[in-house]
Scaffold this active site. Structure first.
Site, PDB file in Angstrom:
ATOM      1  N   GLU A   1      59.551  63.108  37.452  1.00 40.72           N
ATOM      2  CA  GLU A   1      59.780  63.232  38.890  1.00 40.72           C
ATOM      3  C   GLU A   1      59.466  61.922  39.605  1.00 40.72           C
ATOM      4  O   GLU A   1      60.163  61.527  40.550  1.00 40.72           O
ATOM      5  CB  GLU A   1      58.904  64.349  39.447  1.00 40.72           C
ATOM      6  CG  GLU A   1      59.234  64.757  40.870  1.00 40.72           C
ATOM      7  CD  GLU A   1      58.499  66.041  41.226  1.00 40.72           C
ATOM      8  OE1 GLU A   1      59.094  67.130  41.046  1.00 40.72           O
ATOM      9  OE2 GLU A   1      57.333  65.957  41.672  1.00 40.72           O
TER      10      GLU A   1
ATOM     11  N   TYR B   1      53.951  67.469  44.761  1.00 43.43           N
ATOM     12  CA  TYR B   1      55.121  66.626  44.471  1.00 43.43           C
ATOM     13  C   TYR B   1      54.651  65.236  44.083  1.00 43.43           C
ATOM     14  O   TYR B   1      53.795  64.638  44.738  1.00 43.43           O
ATOM     15  CB  TYR B   1      56.037  66.565  45.693  1.00 43.43           C
ATOM     16  CG  TYR B   1      57.193  65.599  45.563  1.00 43.43           C
ATOM     17  CD1 TYR B   1      58.365  65.978  44.906  1.00 43.43           C
ATOM     18  CD2 TYR B   1      57.123  64.314  46.085  1.00 43.43           C
ATOM     19  CE1 TYR B   1      59.431  65.095  44.777  1.00 43.43           C
ATOM     20  CE2 TYR B   1      58.173  63.428  45.974  1.00 43.43           C
ATOM     21  CZ  TYR B   1      59.328  63.820  45.315  1.00 43.43           C
ATOM     22  OH  TYR B   1      60.369  62.937  45.189  1.00 43.43           O
ATOM     23  N   HIS B   2      55.253  64.656  43.029  1.00 41.88           N
ATOM     24  CA  HIS B   2      54.833  63.369  42.485  1.00 41.88           C
ATOM     25  C   HIS B   2      55.709  62.255  43.045  1.00 41.88           C
ATOM     26  O   HIS B   2      56.908  62.208  42.806  1.00 41.88           O
ATOM     27  CB  HIS B   2      54.940  63.402  40.958  1.00 41.88           C
ATOM     28  CG  HIS B   2      54.084  62.371  40.273  1.00 41.88           C
ATOM     29  ND1 HIS B   2      54.162  61.030  40.542  1.00 41.88           N
ATOM     30  CD2 HIS B   2      53.114  62.520  39.314  1.00 41.88           C
ATOM     31  CE1 HIS B   2      53.292  60.378  39.783  1.00 41.88           C
ATOM     32  NE2 HIS B   2      52.635  61.254  39.039  1.00 41.88           N
ATOM     33  N   GLY B   3      55.103  61.331  43.808  1.00 39.63           N
ATOM     34  CA  GLY B   3      55.833  60.187  44.317  1.00 39.63           C
ATOM     35  C   GLY B   3      56.002  59.109  43.262  1.00 39.63           C
ATOM     36  O   GLY B   3      55.506  59.234  42.129  1.00 39.63           O
TER      37      GLY B   3
END
Length: 450
Positions: free
Chosen positions: A322, A249-251
């Site tokens: 994202e 998951y890309h912050g």
């Protein structure tokens, strides 16, 4: 109040130009013909108060004794605006070349023009207001300007000054940490350039020749991760010994991924190649850093080649979209991307899901997204600035690998991978995310299980 400029000019004209060796004095409101012009006893100008070279002069209120020069504070007089003076216990007589001193009167002889030193004269406000000095005098003009520019402006704009100060402080607090990270990244690249020049390195940036400087860089970022975010890495045992694809998951800022790369290299001496968006390679001054740390554009051919060489390859299918437009709900925004699944099937390698807890609480994007979303979709450039940088707890979890299965399609593999990443989020993340809870987790000393 201070002596008006016209008064000083009159001193020079009527007294000092007479070259009198006796003290000049000024009697407020009484001079020659009551004009208030200074006089010199040596000139015989009709003063009502004679000079006393051998004793103490008449110090009646309203009489101003001025020698050829005097310095000091301005002392108030009952019947006159002020007396410029400096107290002295010296005698009336003076050796040649020294200024004359007048005991008890606060007067000094010398040469030149009477001038202030230190505080302004007392009673300036009363003198200007009562008309003792004309409003054209510089002292009253300066006083009026001070009253207007300082007091009135402060009364009128004090609220705006407070708001501006708070706004600037908030900007510094919200953006100082992201800007510090950018600074450290560029500093790392500069150190790499120095290392390359000093050692005259021309080897492949992915070769083991660079492992020494890689260890230094990884050590720095690992220390930063421990201090600022109390970083923990769980599930390293789930990584295959051979090649594989890490999906994460890309912050808002992928600083958690940088922490992961650093600790993986320190623990396993293993380099994980990273697929990055095309705009990253257009950033100035980062070419060597990207090459040494294994950042690649992510074309199908490059990914397949890296996997054939036994590297781990990491990718975030959500990418910049994202990072910019997801929020504390941790919604995956992969769209129709399935290239990573096709590469995994073609290379016959497993896919390993990965997620970092509280990554959205550490760094966030602004809520208003419609304009920035349209701007991104038309330019493919991230114009939305991230903010935050709070020292929340970061924990990276590596999930169970999804093994190669020749009997499933790329679309099915995408759904399985998405479900695996979402399961990590649901297990380890409070939704919606809470900055307060993420900060409190820094004080939780219990180490979480994998």
């Amino acid at each position: 109040m201070s002596l008006p400029e016209s008064f000083l000019d009159q001193w020079d004209t009527n007294c000092l130009e007479a070259r009198s060796r006796e003290p000049c004095f000024f009697q407020a409101g009484k001079g020659a013909e009551g004009s208030g012009v200074p006089h010199s006893p040596a000139m015989g100008s009709g003063s009502s108060t004679p000079a006393h070279p051998g004793g103490t002069p008449d110090a009646r209120p309203g009489i101003f004794f001025i020698g050829e020069e005097f310095h000091g504070e301005c002392l108030g007089a009952e019947a006159a605006p002020a007396v410029c003076a400096r107290r002295s216990s010296a005698s009336w007589s003076r050796p040649r070349g020294r200024r004359r001193a007048y005991p008890g009167t606060g007067l000094l002889g010398g040469s030149g023009r009477c001038r202030r030193r230190g505080q302004d004269m007392l009673g300036r406000k009363e003198s200007c207001a009562s008309g003792q000095l004309p409003m054209t005098s510089l002292s009253c003009l300066f006083y009026a300007l001070e009253e207007w520019t300082i007091v009135e402006l402060l009364k009128k704009y004090i609220f705006h000054l407070i708001i501006a100060s708070l706004t600037i402080s908030a900007i510094l607090v919200f953006f100082i940490v992201p800007l510090t990270i950018v600074f450290f990244i560029y500093l790392t690249n500069i150190l790499l350039l120095i290392y390359q020049r000093n050692n005259e390195l021309k080897a492949d940036p992915l070769s083991d020749v660079w492992n020494g400087v890689r260890k230094t860089i990884a050590g720095f970022w690992d220390i930063y991760a421990r201090i600022w975010h109390g970083y923990e890495l769980h599930g390293v045992k789930n990584l295959p010994e051979g090649p594989g694809i890490l999906v994460y998951y890309h912050g808002a800022i992928p600083i958690d991924y940088l922490y992961f790369l650093s600790r993986l290299f320190l623990w396993k001496k293993r380099l994980c190649l990273s697929v990055a968006d095309h705009f990253v390679f257009r950033l100035p001054g980062l070419r060597l850093l990207l090459a040494v740390t294994g950042v690649i554009p992510g074309t199908r051919e490059e990914c397949l080649d890296a996997l054939k060489k036994g590297y781990l390859v990491s990718i975030s299918p959500g990418g910049v979209r994202e990072a910019l437009f997801s929020d504390e709900s941790y919604q995956l925004m992969w769209g129709n991307r399935k290239g990573f699944a096709q590469v995994a099937l073609e290379a016959k390698v497993p896919i390993i899901p990965m997620y970092t807890q509280n990554v959205r609480e550490g760094y966030r994007m602004f809520k208003e997204r419609r304009f920035f979303r349209q701007l991104y979709e038309s330019t493919r450039l991230p114009f939305t600035p991230p903010y935050g940088g709070l020292p929340v707890k970061f924990r990276t979890y590596i999930g169970q690998p999804i093994p190669y299965d020749p009997n499933i399609t790329a679309e099915e593999l995408v759904e399985k991978t998405k479900a695996a990443v979402q399961a990590l989020i649901s297990k380890h993340q409070t939704i919606p995310g809470s900055i307060w809870k993420a900060l409190l987790e820094r004080f939780d000393k219990r180490r979480k299980s994998d």
